[in-house]
Scaffold this motif. Structure first.
Motif, mmCIF file in Angstrom:
data_model
loop_
_atom_site.group_PDB
_atom_site.id
_atom_site.type_symbol
_atom_site.label_atom_id
_atom_site.label_comp_id
_atom_site.label_asym_id
_atom_site.label_seq_id
_atom_site.Cartn_x
_atom_site.Cartn_y
_atom_site.Cartn_z
ATOM 1 N N UNK A 5 0.846 -1.185 0.000
ATOM 2 C CA UNK A 5 0.000 0.000 0.000
ATOM 3 C C UNK A 5 0.887 1.242 0.000
ATOM 4 N N UNK A 6 0.648 2.125 -0.937
ATOM 5 C CA UNK A 6 1.436 3.367 -0.983
ATOM 6 C C UNK A 6 1.073 4.277 0.179
ATOM 7 N N UNK A 7 2.054 5.008 0.679
ATOM 8 C CA UNK A 7 1.803 5.961 1.755
ATOM 9 C C UNK A 7 1.634 7.367 1.170
ATOM 10 N N UNK A 8 1.127 8.276 2.007
ATOM 11 C CA UNK A 8 0.987 9.651 1.517
ATOM 12 C C UNK A 8 2.361 10.282 1.293
ATOM 13 N N UNK A 9 3.390 9.847 2.024
ATOM 14 C CA UNK A 9 4.740 10.355 1.781
ATOM 15 C C UNK A 9 5.273 9.860 0.434
ATOM 16 N N UNK A 17 -3.889 14.380 -2.531
ATOM 17 C CA UNK A 17 -5.122 15.182 -2.513
ATOM 18 C C UNK A 17 -5.981 14.872 -3.731
ATOM 19 N N UNK A 18 -5.319 14.673 -4.868
ATOM 20 C CA UNK A 18 -6.047 14.358 -6.099
ATOM 21 C C UNK A 18 -6.868 13.080 -5.908
ATOM 22 N N UNK A 102 3.621 8.084 7.037
ATOM 23 C CA UNK A 102 3.521 6.649 6.739
ATOM 24 C C UNK A 102 2.083 6.174 6.572
ATOM 25 N N UNK A 103 1.109 7.119 6.666
ATOM 26 C CA UNK A 103 -0.298 6.731 6.514
ATOM 27 C C UNK A 103 -0.552 6.242 5.078
ATOM 28 N N UNK A 104 -1.182 5.079 4.929
ATOM 29 C CA UNK A 104 -1.479 4.601 3.575
ATOM 30 C C UNK A 104 -2.457 5.548 2.862
ATOM 31 N N UNK B 323 4.293 19.605 1.227
ATOM 32 C CA UNK B 323 3.925 19.696 2.646
ATOM 33 C C UNK B 323 3.817 18.332 3.308
ATOM 34 N N UNK B 324 3.768 17.267 2.540
ATOM 35 C CA UNK B 324 3.737 15.933 3.142
ATOM 36 C C UNK B 324 5.129 15.308 3.143
ATOM 37 N N UNK B 325 5.800 15.413 1.973
ATOM 38 C CA UNK B 325 7.129 14.813 1.886
ATOM 39 C C UNK B 325 8.204 15.638 2.578
#
Lengths: 326, 326
Positions: A5-9, A17-18, A102-104, B323-325
Motif C-alpha cells: 500500500x502506498x503511503x501519503x509520503x 489530494x487528487x 507513513x499513513x497509507x 507539505x507531506x514529503x
C-alpha cells in the motif's frame, strides 16, 4: 504477489489530494471547486454562516476505535450540525487534515469516502469543496462548514423567552453510551449494543430539522455537542433565563439505553443528561408554537433563577467535557 | 511577588477563548460574530470565496524562531493572500488552534494580537470571526479565509493565454532568505539582515493588488506559496501554456539579497526562483493591458512546450517543497 500500500509520503501532497478529490461529490452550491487558490460557493441573502471545529487524535478519537471512514463521516456530521443549529442549510465544507507520512493513501481515500457519505446522507447537495493535507506526528482534522439562510433569520442562543417550550430533535445519550461501551473494553457488550457504538462513531444529527425549527419560529437553538445539561446552560446564559427539563419527558431516552448501561454497570440517565456528541438540536419555541415533526418537548423556559438548568426542581450540573482540560 | 502565568489548561477552553476574542477586531462584514454555533458574514454577489490551510509545529514553523504574534500574523497573511489571488476582498477568517495544555494564556493572547494585526495591516475591515481551541501534543493552526468578489469574475489559474504578460506584485525570495538566515544559525548575519528574517516570520503580501489585478483584467493569478518556479508551473499546467521568465527582469529581486546570501554562503538566485512563503501575487495580463501600479513584468506566456517554465531559454525546475514529503 503482495501489492504494498502506498503511503501519503510516497505520493506527496498533490497526488494524495487528487486521489481524495476524485472521491468527493461536487455539491449543488459549488461554482469553483477544489484546485485553485480558493473555492467559490453560491449563497443566498448576500450572507453565509461559517463554523469551525477540530478533531485531534488521542483527545477526540482513537484510531483503533474509529475507522478513516468514521472520522470523515463524523467530521461532516458534527460541523454541519452547527450550521443547522443556526437555521441554515449546509452548503460547503473545507477540510484540513494532518497525518503521519507513513499513513497509507487508502486510509485517506476512506476518509474522503466518509466525508462524501456524511454530506450525501445528512445534507444532500452539500459537499467538501477544498482542503489541505500536511504531515504531523498525530492526526489532526480541522473542518470549516458553511451554510445559507434562504430568507430565514439566524437562530441564536440568546433568544429564549420565559414560558417558551424546550424541545429536542435527535437522539440523547446514544453517542455517550457508545463511548462508554468502547471504553469498557467489554467486547460482548460492544457487539450486543453496536447500534449505540455506531452513534458514537458516526453521529446522525437531524440536519434538515434545523431549517424546520427556524421556519416554525424557534427562538433559540444549538446543537448538543457537550451534553444536554451543558448546552442547555449555554442557552440559559445567553438568554438570561433558566431552562427546566421534565424528567418524565426524558425518561424514554434513558429507557432505550438501560440494558446497555446494565451490561457495563453504567447509569443511562447520566448519558442522557450529560453525554455529548449526539449533535442533536436543542431549541426553544414560543408557548403556543406547533413543534415541527421530529421535535419533542422536554422542558420549559423559566425566569432566571439561581441555577441555569433544572431537572424538575433540582439544579443540574452544567459542567462536563472541556476540549482543553479534558 | 512573582505572578505565575496561567496556562490554557488552568483556564479551560471557554475562558481562554474569551481572552482571545476580546483582543480581536470586529470586522466590517461580521453580522453575527463569535459565541454562537456559527458566525454570519456579509458577502456580495450571493457568493463567497473560501480557502483553508494549516501550519504545523516542526513542519511549518519552530517556536524558537516564531513568536506567537508572528504565527498569528503569518496565519492571516498566508491565507488572505489566497483570497486576494482570486481577485476577491478578504472579509472573514476562522482559526482553529491546538496547543499543549501547559501553554500560557499570554501566548494565546499574543497569537490573537498577531491575528488582529495581520487583518488590520494587510486588509482593513477583515477580521477573525470565530475559532476553536483544543489540546494537542504539538501546535496545529488551521485557518479558513473568506472573501467577496464585488462584481468581479474570479481570477483562476487556468486563464493564461499565449502572448500574455507575466507580472508579479510583492517580494521574491525574501522569505526564503529569512529562512536560510535562521537555519544558518549565524547570529551576526541574522541581526544584520533582520529585514529578510522578518519577511519569513511576518510576510507582507500585497492584498489589495489582487483586486487591482482583477480589475485590470488579469487572465490568471495565484499567490506564490511554494516558490516562483513551482507556482508558475501551476499556471502553466492549468492554462496549457509555458511560462517564460526574463532573467534580466528578475535580477533586481536577487541583487537586493546578494549581501545576505554572501554572509551565509548561499545563492540569492535560488531564493528568488524557488523560495516560497513570500505570498506575492503572480498574474498574467493580456499583451496590451496596462499593469496595475505595484505589478512588475517579469516574463511572457508562450505556447505550451516541453518545459512548463523557462528562465530565458532554459527549462526551470518546478519541484520544491511538498507539505507531506517535506
Amino acid at each position: 504477489m503482495v501489492i504494498q500500500d502506498q503511503t501519503i509520503a510516497d505520493l506527496g501532497e498533490i497526488e494524495s489530494l487528487k486521489r481524495c478529490v476524485s472521491r468527493l461529490n461536487s455539491g449543488d452550491f459549488t461554482k469553483v471547486g477544489s484546485g485553485d487558490d480558493a473555492a467559490l460557493i453560491a449563497t443566498t441573502d448576500n450572507s453565509f454562516v461559517v463554523t469551525t471545529d477540530t478533531m485531534i487524535e488521542h483527545h477526540d478519537f482513537r484510531l483503533d476505535w474509529s475507522s478513516a471512514f468514521d472520522l470523515g463521516f463524523k467530521a461532516v456530521a458534527s460541523n454541519i450540525a452547527d450550521v443547522a443549529a443556526m437555521g441554515a442549510r449546509p452548503t460547503a465544507l473545507v477540510v484540513a487534515i494532518a497525518l503521519p507520512g507513513h499513513t497509507p493513501v487508502s486510509w485517506l481515500e476512506s476518509f474522503a469516502d466518509g466525508l462524501r457519505a456524511g454530506c450525501e446522507q445528512l445534507s444532500p447537495g452539500c459537499a467538501v469543496v477544498g482542503g489541505d493535507l500536511a504531515a504531523a506526528e498525530q492526526v489532526f482534522i480541522a473542518v470549516t462548514a458553511h451554510g445559507q439562510l434562504e430568507g430565514r433569520s439566524p437562530v441564536l442562543r440568546s433568544g429564549a423567552k420565559v414560558g417558551d417550550q424546550v424541545a429536542v430533535a435527535g437522539t440523547l445519550g446514544r453517542a455517550a453510551a457508545g463511548l462508554a461501551l468502547l471504553q469498557s473494553g467489554n467486547q460482548d457488550a460492544i457487539n450486543a449494543y453496536d447500534d449505540w457504538v455506531n452513534f458514537q462513531l458516526r453521529p446522525q444529527p437531524p440536519i434538515s430539522l434545523g431549517i424546520a425549527a427556524a421556519e416554525a419560529g424557534a427562538t433559540a437553538m444549538l446543537d448538543i455537542s457537550d451534553g444536554l445539561s451543558r448546552d442547555a446552560g449555554r442557552i440559559a446564559k445567553a438568554s438570561s433565563v433558566t431552562v427546566q427539563f421534565d424528567s418524565l419527558a426524558l425518561s424514554g431516552y434513558a429507557a432505550i439505553l438501560e440494558e446497555a448501561a446494565r451490561a457495563i454497570e453504567a447509569d443511562e440517565k447520566i448519558w442522557v443528561l450529560h453525554g455529548g456528541e449526539d449533535h442533536s438540536l436543542l431549541a426553544t419555541f414560543a408557548p403556543d408554537a406547533v413543534l415541527p415533526r421530529g421535535f419533542k418537548r422536554i422542558g420549559t423556559v423559566l425566569e432566571q433563577g439561581a441555577a441555569a438548568v433544572l431537572l424538575d426542581d433540582e439544579p443540574l450540573q452544567t459542567q462536563s467535557w472541556d476540549s482543553v482540560r479534558g
